[in-house]
Design a protein around this motif. Structure first.
Motif, PDB file in Angstrom:
ATOM      1  N   SER A 273     -18.975 -24.968 -77.294  1.00  0.00           N
ATOM      2  CA  SER A 273     -18.531 -26.230 -76.939  1.00  0.00           C
ATOM      3  C   SER A 273     -19.215 -27.191 -76.789  1.00  0.00           C
ATOM      4  O   SER A 273     -18.942 -28.395 -77.109  1.00  0.00           O
TER       5      SER A 273
ATOM      6  N   ARG B 214     -18.717 -21.707 -73.887  1.00  0.00           N
ATOM      7  CA  ARG B 214     -19.054 -23.123 -73.221  1.00  0.00           C
ATOM      8  C   ARG B 214     -20.373 -23.737 -73.882  1.00  0.00           C
ATOM      9  O   ARG B 214     -20.521 -24.896 -74.343  1.00  0.00           O
TER      10      ARG B 214
ATOM     11  N   GLY C 111      -8.407 -21.251 -77.167  1.00  0.00           N
ATOM     12  CA  GLY C 111      -9.241 -20.456 -76.283  1.00  0.00           C
ATOM     13  C   GLY C 111     -10.872 -20.577 -76.600  1.00  0.00           C
ATOM     14  O   GLY C 111     -11.667 -20.057 -75.911  1.00  0.00           O
TER      15      GLY C 111
ATOM     16  N   PHE D  48     -12.648 -22.850 -75.869  1.00  0.00           N
ATOM     17  CA  PHE D  48     -13.391 -23.808 -74.711  1.00  0.00           C
ATOM     18  C   PHE D  48     -14.177 -22.851 -73.729  1.00  0.00           C
ATOM     19  O   PHE D  48     -14.886 -23.187 -73.165  1.00  0.00           O
ATOM     20  N   ARG D  49     -13.454 -21.391 -74.020  1.00  0.00           N
ATOM     21  CA  ARG D  49     -14.470 -20.347 -73.060  1.00  0.00           C
ATOM     22  C   ARG D  49     -15.898 -20.290 -73.640  1.00  0.00           C
ATOM     23  O   ARG D  49     -16.623 -19.761 -72.465  1.00  0.00           O
TER      24      ARG D  49
ATOM     25  N   ARG E   2      -8.689 -25.828 -76.235  1.00  0.00           N
ATOM     26  CA  ARG E   2      -7.751 -25.073 -75.283  1.00  0.00           C
ATOM     27  C   ARG E   2      -6.580 -24.296 -75.740  1.00  0.00           C
ATOM     28  O   ARG E   2      -6.178 -23.573 -75.189  1.00  0.00           O
TER      29      ARG E   2
END
Lengths: 237, 335
Positions: free
Chosen positions: B109, B106, B101, B103-104, B98
């Motif tokens: 992630s 996906r 960034g 985490f964007r 987070r």
């Protein structure tokens, strides 16, 4: 060598409670998974309990951003509109929910965010600036809003007049507004009811409209509200 | 599952088999009580301002919540220890993702979380070959998955962030969990966690008292030579002393090796702290989150552990090994 560019989550540094209330909330893996599970469960439920019928699915835009608007008679409405969107939009779909109904109690605000991915709007003093934040987010990002411009659930089952707030989000933009009409949700779960009944529900999806030339002022917003309302009413049959 | 493994994983009755476990547990609880009394005394004597008092109370309360969360799983058994490390890995990763960034992205992630899950399985299964096979495999997966969106701009950064994420929070931290495969894991894990946390405290106190020369003012303006040397001395002494009882009778139990262990804990711990400072300055954030009142994010608290866990693991592993007498491939079968 160029430096790496970091972009922390827009809701970075907020506490869990503040994050749930924030219009800048960004969806991480955990909420995407919980929303996906909720979506799968509700889809199954709607198909089974309400024999959900969808007409005009081809009218849904292929890519975000866009806004789904519909008449509002039941808590089922947002669940249904979320359910008819393709699963790839999970995590990008944000129902705009009444803060005073869904975000005052901790348990309901956890449900509203973890399952529904709702963004709160405070009806008493929502003010121009939270709508401006929502507009900015729509313009910037890959997101889809679900909006009920009547502002509240119809207590009689009859569709009420649309409020101009919708206009503030989309005036002078090419963002498509998709009118939808929900039939049967009032009979299935009216505002006075607590337990849903096994009634058939049908969704009519109309052709998207956008308002690039509508003025971004009160007159323009009113015009957008009226024209969207007409578009939704045209889907009643 | 054979009875030996079952006892190790779930045998909470063995919690205090080693006297060191009991000492550490009692000392930590005692320290919390004493700290609360001191804070209360300072308050009644009027020596602390409102602001300082609130800050101190917040910190002690945070420790009062964290202590059972850290000690509890270790005392309960290896299964809980491994699970707690896995949860810590995921939460640390979440904070990092987070903040950067990352985490964007996906799908990347998901790969990192998959790596943490696989690592947890490898640890619980006591399958070292798989444990060390996961990092390269995760990098292979990241490199492949990052190609799929067909956006080469920023490719290296995405794969790099994914690799750092998994290596630091999944693999490095995973070493702490892997120690739970040892029959005598409780005192070792507790020794590491306790001394790493105290290392921070020692550096803070000696830095306040003797600190003049700033060592890395651009990275962390509060770090001083006095603090670093003070922590080095105190932590090494503590590790060597307690370590003597923890490793009694094993090849690690010689003065030189114990001092070496202490130096590793202190140096890696202090660098772990500075690593997080560097990351925060690079990203441009003050804290990594708001999950622990008075401390900031989880990573602000457990940064040192990230570097200490693998360093200490391999140091001890070289001399004495972990879980050498324990059954391996518990779920997968095999010897």
């Amino acid at each position: 060598m160029e430096e790496w560019r970091f972009e922390p989550a827009h809701d970075f540094g907020l506490s869990a409670e503040q994050r749930r209330q924030s219009l800048r909330r960004e969806v991480g893996l955990e909420s995407a998974i919980s929303c996906l599970l909720w979506r799968l469960i509700t889809r199954f439920y709607l198909a089974l309990a309400h024999r959900l019928e969808i007409c005009g699915r081809e009218n849904l835009p292929k890519r975000s951003p866009f806004v789904l608007v519909a008449n509002h008679a039941s808590h089922l409405d947002a669940i249904i509109l979320g359910g008819i969107l393709p699963l790839r939009f999970v995590g990008a779909v944000f129902p705009i929910a009444a803060g005073d109904t869904f975000f005052t109690k901790r348990s309901s605000s956890i449900f509203a965010t973890a399952c529904m991915n709702a963004l709160p709007i405070w009806r008493k003093n929502c003010g121009a600036h939270s709508l401006r934040d929502l507009r900015e987010r729509l313009l910037n990002g890959a997101c889809v809003y679900i909006l009920f411009p009547e502002g509240t659930r119809s207590r009689s089952g009859e569709m009420g007049n649309f409020k101009p707030g919708l206009g503030r989000l989309v005036a002078q933009t090419n963002i498509p507004v998709v009118p939808c009409y929900l039939r049967g949700t009032f009979d299935a779960l009216p505002p006075s009811g607590r337990i849903p009944r096994w009634k058939k529900i049908r969704v009519n999806i109309g052709q998207p409209v956008s308002f690039p030339s509508a003025a971004n002022d009160r007159i323009g917003w009113e015009a957008i509200a009226r024209s969207t309302e007409t578009a939704v009413r045209a889907l009643t049959n | 599952m054979d009875p030996v493994t079952k006892e190790r994983l779930f045998g909470f009755r063995h919690a205090f088999d080693s006297p060191v476990t009991l000492w550490i547990t009692l000392s930590v609880l005692g320290a919390l009580v004493i700290a609360s009394i001191i804070i209360w005394l300072l308050r009644t004597l009027g020596r602390t301002s409102d602001k300082l008092h609130d800050e101190l109370v917040k910190r002690v309360l945070s420790w009062a919540v964290m202590t059972p969360l850290l000690l509890g799983p270790v005392l309960l058994g290896a299964a809980w220890t491994i699970a707690a490390v896995a949860i810590l890995s995921v939460l640390c990763y979440r904070e990092f993702a987070r903040a950067t960034g990352f985490f964007r992205y996906r799908s990347l992630s998901i790969v990192v979380v998959l790596g943490i899950a696989s690592t947890t399985f490898a640890i619980a299964d006591h399958w070292y070959a798989f444990f060390v096979a996961i990092p390269p495999l995760i990098i292979v997966l990241l490199a492949m998955v990052a190609i799929l969106p067909d956006q080469p701009h920023g490719y290296t950064q995405r794969v790099g962030l994914g690799a750092i994420s998994f290596l630091l929070f999944g693999h490095c931290l995973g070493h702490l969990g892997y120690i739970a495969n040892d029959a005598d894991f409780r005192p070792i894990v507790m020794l590491i966690i306790l001394t790493v946390e105290l290392n921070d405290v020692f550096a803070y106190i000696t830095g306040k008292t003797f600190g003049h020369h700033k060592i890395v003012p651009h990275t962390s303006p509060n770090k001083t030579l006095g603090g670093a040397l003070g922590a080095l001395l105190l932590t090494t002494t503590l590790v060597a002393t307690v370590g003597h009882f923890v490793f009694a009778g094993s090849p690690v139990d010689t003065p030189i090796k114990l001092i070496g262990l202490g130096l590793i804990v202190s140096v890696a711990g202090q660098f772990g702290d500075l690593m997080l400072s560097s990351i925060k300055r690079d990203i441009g954030v003050k804290d990594m989150g708001a999950s622990i009142p008075g401390h900031g994010g989880l990573l602000d608290r457990f940064d040192s552990l990230l570097l200490v866990a693998p360093a200490v693991f391999h140091y001890i592993n070289y001399f004495r090994g972990f879980g050498v007498d324990q059954p391996t491939r518990i779920f997968g079968g095999g010897a």
